[in-house]
Design an enzyme around this catalytic site. Sequence first.
Site, short mmCIF file in Angstrom:
data_model
loop_
_atom_site.label_atom_id
_atom_site.label_comp_id
_atom_site.label_asym_id
_atom_site.label_seq_id
_atom_site.Cartn_x
_atom_site.Cartn_y
_atom_site.Cartn_z
N LYS A 20 -16.10 -5.60 11.11
CA LYS A 20 -15.58 -3.91 10.46
C LYS A 20 -16.33 -3.53 9.55
O LYS A 20 -17.02 -2.49 9.46
CB LYS A 20 -14.16 -4.11 9.79
CG LYS A 20 -13.20 -4.59 10.74
CD LYS A 20 -12.08 -4.75 9.99
CE LYS A 20 -10.74 -5.28 10.78
NZ LYS A 20 -9.49 -5.56 10.05
N CYS A 71 -10.89 -1.93 3.37
CA CYS A 71 -10.89 -2.07 2.05
C CYS A 71 -12.15 -2.37 1.36
O CYS A 71 -12.74 -2.00 0.50
CB CYS A 71 -9.70 -3.01 1.47
SG CYS A 71 -9.61 -4.55 2.26
N VAL A 89 0.64 -1.30 0.07
CA VAL A 89 -0.07 0.06 -0.17
C VAL A 89 0.67 1.17 0.04
O VAL A 89 0.47 2.17 -0.75
CB VAL A 89 -0.98 0.09 1.09
CG1 VAL A 89 -1.75 1.24 1.41
CG2 VAL A 89 -2.13 -1.20 1.13
N HIS A 93 -10.86 -6.67 -5.28
CA HIS A 93 -11.79 -7.44 -4.17
C HIS A 93 -13.45 -7.18 -4.93
O HIS A 93 -13.51 -6.25 -5.54
CB HIS A 93 -11.97 -6.44 -3.14
CG HIS A 93 -11.09 -6.75 -1.92
ND1 HIS A 93 -10.15 -7.47 -1.92
CD2 HIS A 93 -10.70 -6.32 -0.73
CE1 HIS A 93 -9.08 -7.64 -0.95
NE2 HIS A 93 -9.64 -6.53 -0.22
#
Length: 345
Positions: A218, A134, A14, A246
């Site tokens: 989350k 994410c 990242v 994703h």
Amino acid sequence: MGYKIAVVGATGNVGREMLNILAEREFPADEVFPLASRRSIGVDVSYGDKTLKCRDLDQFDFRGIDFCLMSAGSVVSKEWSPRIGAKGCLVIDNSSCWRYDQDVPLIVPEVNAHALEDYMRRPQRRNIIANPNCSTAQLVVVLKPLHDAARIKRVVVATYQSVSGAGKEAMDELWNQTKGIFVTDVPEPKKFSKQIAFNVIPHIDLFLDSGDTKEEWKMTVETKKILDPKIKLTATCVRVPVFVGHSEAVNIEFEKPLSAEEAREMLREAPGIMVVDKRENGGYVTPVECVGDFATFVSRIREDATIENGLNLWIVSDNLRKGAALNTVQIAEALVNRGLLQKAA
């Protein structure tokens, strides 16, 4: 005069992507300082057409630095973010460390950039802004315009998350296991609980007493904090043998009627979203196509006949970009564009 920016964790997946995006988007930076642990001192990282050498986080002086983009994990962030913020530098943190702190805003600029204005007016702020998980980031970008139009009651989401979300070691494990199946013996799992090559694992992060994993928790808590606490959300988060990108299969129940065609048109006009939705072979986006792109892609938009006011969607995004590095840079851009950050002396 531009801004001075430090990137902590600059040698990670990242961190490197943050440097790439700062250059690609021509962020108004006069100086960029890549920082990492002592063992990475002198390691070369790319920033546009330049090569920068990593410095030691422990020895770096943050006085006079405007932004610190933090991507070194929760342990490092917990120790360093308050110290850096106390120097007057604004920390935008990519870890989970500060997301659930009521005094720290959790920001996706397309959704709740207005929260930055309230935060920056606080005289006693900690100078920390959190980046969401994410899988949450790409989801709420899509939910926002639909929620504004028809009020979302409930969301059911199943994620198909790439191994890059678990770091470089996870990517290496997928590569080595895949290669091992065809060439040598399959290596034993180390990063994951089971074999990831040619498999899917319905387990991301720790298991909680409820039976949910922390990743699933989350998504629920973050969606409520960013978008609306009244939204009910349940998630099943799955790791899949994909390197980057994703995907999410999303079922939404609304208070008001909303047709698939109406949703399609709203999403086409919404910031940060690209609709690719043709009912034909290949008329949708998969992780392979989203890699390296800034957009969050939406496909397979259709009505759910089993509930009143229901829609199904397929959402895909580059998790190293919108799910992490891009969203971090966009937060910094929002602060600059809204005139909310005075440059450090």
